[in-house]
Design a protein around this motif. Structure first.
Motif, PDB file in Angstrom:
ATOM      1  N   TRP A 147       0.735 -14.904  -2.976  1.00  0.00           N
ATOM      2  CA  TRP A 147       2.137 -14.999  -3.388  1.00  0.00           C
ATOM      3  C   TRP A 147       3.104 -14.393  -2.376  1.00  0.00           C
ATOM      4  O   TRP A 147       4.297 -14.465  -2.556  1.00  0.00           O
ATOM      5  N   ASP A 148       2.600 -13.807  -1.290  1.00  0.00           N
ATOM      6  CA  ASP A 148       3.478 -13.320  -0.228  1.00  0.00           C
ATOM      7  C   ASP A 148       4.028 -14.511   0.555  1.00  0.00           C
ATOM      8  O   ASP A 148       3.256 -15.306   1.095  1.00  0.00           O
ATOM      9  N   HIS A 149       5.336 -14.646   0.609  1.00  0.00           N
ATOM     10  CA  HIS A 149       5.938 -15.750   1.367  1.00  0.00           C
ATOM     11  C   HIS A 149       5.652 -15.607   2.854  1.00  0.00           C
ATOM     12  O   HIS A 149       5.412 -16.580   3.549  1.00  0.00           O
ATOM     13  N   ASP A 150       5.707 -14.369   3.341  1.00  0.00           N
ATOM     14  CA  ASP A 150       5.343 -14.055   4.721  1.00  0.00           C
ATOM     15  C   ASP A 150       4.186 -13.071   4.612  1.00  0.00           C
ATOM     16  O   ASP A 150       4.384 -11.887   4.361  1.00  0.00           O
ATOM     17  N   ARG A 151       2.988 -13.550   4.771  1.00  0.00           N
ATOM     18  CA  ARG A 151       1.802 -12.741   4.472  1.00  0.00           C
ATOM     19  C   ARG A 151       1.653 -11.532   5.390  1.00  0.00           C
ATOM     20  O   ARG A 151       1.252 -10.463   4.946  1.00  0.00           O
ATOM     21  N   GLU A 152       1.971 -11.679   6.650  1.00  0.00           N
ATOM     22  CA  GLU A 152       1.867 -10.535   7.559  1.00  0.00           C
ATOM     23  C   GLU A 152       2.925  -9.481   7.231  1.00  0.00           C
ATOM     24  O   GLU A 152       2.647  -8.283   7.288  1.00  0.00           O
ATOM     25  N   LEU A 153       4.117  -9.908   6.879  1.00  0.00           N
ATOM     26  CA  LEU A 153       5.158  -8.972   6.472  1.00  0.00           C
ATOM     27  C   LEU A 153       4.787  -8.310   5.144  1.00  0.00           C
ATOM     28  O   LEU A 153       5.071  -7.127   4.939  1.00  0.00           O
ATOM     29  N   GLY A 154       4.119  -9.034   4.268  1.00  0.00           N
ATOM     30  CA  GLY A 154       3.653  -8.463   3.005  1.00  0.00           C
ATOM     31  C   GLY A 154       2.694  -7.303   3.235  1.00  0.00           C
ATOM     32  O   GLY A 154       2.806  -6.252   2.606  1.00  0.00           O
ATOM     33  N   VAL A 155       1.755  -7.485   4.151  1.00  0.00           N
ATOM     34  CA  VAL A 155       0.798  -6.423   4.498  1.00  0.00           C
ATOM     35  C   VAL A 155       1.548  -5.218   5.061  1.00  0.00           C
ATOM     36  O   VAL A 155       1.317  -4.073   4.655  1.00  0.00           O
ATOM     37  N   LYS A 156       2.450  -5.468   5.985  1.00  0.00           N
ATOM     38  CA  LYS A 156       3.226  -4.391   6.615  1.00  0.00           C
ATOM     39  C   LYS A 156       4.052  -3.636   5.567  1.00  0.00           C
ATOM     40  O   LYS A 156       4.112  -2.405   5.580  1.00  0.00           O
ATOM     41  N   THR A 157       4.657  -4.369   4.636  1.00  0.00           N
ATOM     42  CA  THR A 157       5.478  -3.760   3.590  1.00  0.00           C
ATOM     43  C   THR A 157       4.628  -2.920   2.647  1.00  0.00           C
ATOM     44  O   THR A 157       4.993  -1.791   2.307  1.00  0.00           O
ATOM     45  N   ARG A 158       3.480  -3.444   2.209  1.00  0.00           N
ATOM     46  CA  ARG A 158       2.590  -2.688   1.321  1.00  0.00           C
ATOM     47  C   ARG A 158       2.163  -1.379   1.961  1.00  0.00           C
ATOM     48  O   ARG A 158       2.223  -0.316   1.353  1.00  0.00           O
ATOM     49  N   LYS A 159       1.706  -1.470   3.205  1.00  0.00           N
ATOM     50  CA  LYS A 159       1.257  -0.260   3.899  1.00  0.00           C
ATOM     51  C   LYS A 159       2.394   0.749   4.039  1.00  0.00           C
ATOM     52  O   LYS A 159       2.199   1.953   3.844  1.00  0.00           O
ATOM     53  N   ALA A 186       2.000  -5.194  -6.632  1.00  0.00           N
ATOM     54  CA  ALA A 186       1.848  -5.740  -7.984  1.00  0.00           C
ATOM     55  C   ALA A 186       0.549  -5.340  -8.667  1.00  0.00           C
ATOM     56  O   ALA A 186       0.516  -5.166  -9.874  1.00  0.00           O
ATOM     57  N   ASN A 187      -0.511  -5.188  -7.938  1.00  0.00           N
ATOM     58  CA  ASN A 187      -1.803  -4.913  -8.533  1.00  0.00           C
ATOM     59  C   ASN A 187      -2.357  -3.625  -7.955  1.00  0.00           C
ATOM     60  O   ASN A 187      -2.603  -3.548  -6.751  1.00  0.00           O
ATOM     61  N   ILE A 188      -2.573  -2.625  -8.797  1.00  0.00           N
ATOM     62  CA  ILE A 188      -3.005  -1.320  -8.279  1.00  0.00           C
ATOM     63  C   ILE A 188      -4.399  -1.362  -7.669  1.00  0.00           C
ATOM     64  O   ILE A 188      -4.772  -0.452  -6.940  1.00  0.00           O
ATOM     65  N   HIS A 189      -5.169  -2.395  -7.942  1.00  0.00           N
ATOM     66  CA  HIS A 189      -6.515  -2.469  -7.371  1.00  0.00           C
ATOM     67  C   HIS A 189      -6.482  -3.129  -5.987  1.00  0.00           C
ATOM     68  O   HIS A 189      -6.892  -2.515  -5.007  1.00  0.00           O
ATOM     69  N   PHE A 190      -5.978  -4.335  -5.905  1.00  0.00           N
ATOM     70  CA  PHE A 190      -5.955  -5.015  -4.611  1.00  0.00           C
ATOM     71  C   PHE A 190      -4.970  -4.365  -3.650  1.00  0.00           C
ATOM     72  O   PHE A 190      -5.321  -4.054  -2.518  1.00  0.00           O
ATOM     73  N   ALA A 191      -3.742  -4.161  -4.092  1.00  0.00           N
ATOM     74  CA  ALA A 191      -2.697  -3.659  -3.197  1.00  0.00           C
ATOM     75  C   ALA A 191      -2.986  -2.239  -2.727  1.00  0.00           C
ATOM     76  O   ALA A 191      -2.690  -1.887  -1.597  1.00  0.00           O
ATOM     77  N   PHE A 192      -3.568  -1.407  -3.598  1.00  0.00           N
ATOM     78  CA  PHE A 192      -3.838  -0.018  -3.236  1.00  0.00           C
ATOM     79  C   PHE A 192      -5.150   0.114  -2.465  1.00  0.00           C
ATOM     80  O   PHE A 192      -5.205   0.769  -1.433  1.00  0.00           O
ATOM     81  N   ASP A 193      -6.211  -0.497  -2.966  1.00  0.00           N
ATOM     82  CA  ASP A 193      -7.523  -0.381  -2.320  1.00  0.00           C
ATOM     83  C   ASP A 193      -7.582  -1.117  -0.990  1.00  0.00           C
ATOM     84  O   ASP A 193      -8.266  -0.690  -0.064  1.00  0.00           O
ATOM     85  N   ASP A 206      -4.287  -4.203   3.346  1.00  0.00           N
ATOM     86  CA  ASP A 206      -4.294  -5.136   4.470  1.00  0.00           C
ATOM     87  C   ASP A 206      -4.695  -6.557   4.057  1.00  0.00           C
ATOM     88  O   ASP A 206      -4.614  -7.479   4.866  1.00  0.00           O
ATOM     89  N   TRP A 207      -5.083  -6.744   2.812  1.00  0.00           N
ATOM     90  CA  TRP A 207      -5.389  -8.100   2.347  1.00  0.00           C
ATOM     91  C   TRP A 207      -4.092  -8.880   2.189  1.00  0.00           C
ATOM     92  O   TRP A 207      -3.109  -8.374   1.652  1.00  0.00           O
ATOM     93  N   GLN A 208      -4.113 -10.115   2.624  1.00  0.00           N
ATOM     94  CA  GLN A 208      -2.947 -10.981   2.458  1.00  0.00           C
ATOM     95  C   GLN A 208      -3.008 -11.636   1.089  1.00  0.00           C
ATOM     96  O   GLN A 208      -4.043 -12.176   0.701  1.00  0.00           O
ATOM     97  N   MET A 209      -1.907 -11.541   0.357  1.00  0.00           N
ATOM     98  CA  MET A 209      -1.841 -12.076  -1.000  1.00  0.00           C
ATOM     99  C   MET A 209      -1.227 -13.471  -0.982  1.00  0.00           C
ATOM    100  O   MET A 209      -0.294 -13.741  -0.223  1.00  0.00           O
TER     101      MET A 209
END
Length: 82
Positions: A24-36, A9-16, A19-22
């Motif tokens: 709004w991620d319902h499953d934060r560890e899965l969110g990190v894995k999905t982003r990467k 969603a955010n080109i600064h946090f998600a791209f830079d 590995d940061w947990q957001m």
């Protein structure tokens, strides 16, 4: 084309810092894995990427940079002959 939606969603946090947990991620560890995974795929396959909240022109590419990634917006060409 990869339509990232809110997964990136955010080109600064998600791209830079993928590995940061957001919050709004319902499953934060899965969110990190999905982003990467999405960022790795976009970089490796040289995909055109778009998302819901990206700055104009809203499409571009992703490159690996250090531990994160960098957003490269696509060039915008104005066609004056229409």
């Amino acid at each position: 084309m990869l339509v990232a939606g809110d997964a990136l969603a955010n080109i600064h946090f998600a791209f830079d810092h993928p590995d940061w947990q957001m919050i709004w991620d319902h499953d934060r560890e899965l969110g990190v894995k999905t982003r990467k995974s999405l960022l790795d795929r976009a970089t490796h396959d040289r995909l055109l990427v778009t998302g819901y909240h990206y700055p104009f022109p809203g499409v571009g590419h992703v490159v690996k940079e250090g531990d994160g990634f960098r957003w490269l917006p696509a060039d915008w060409v104005w066609d004056r002959e229409t």
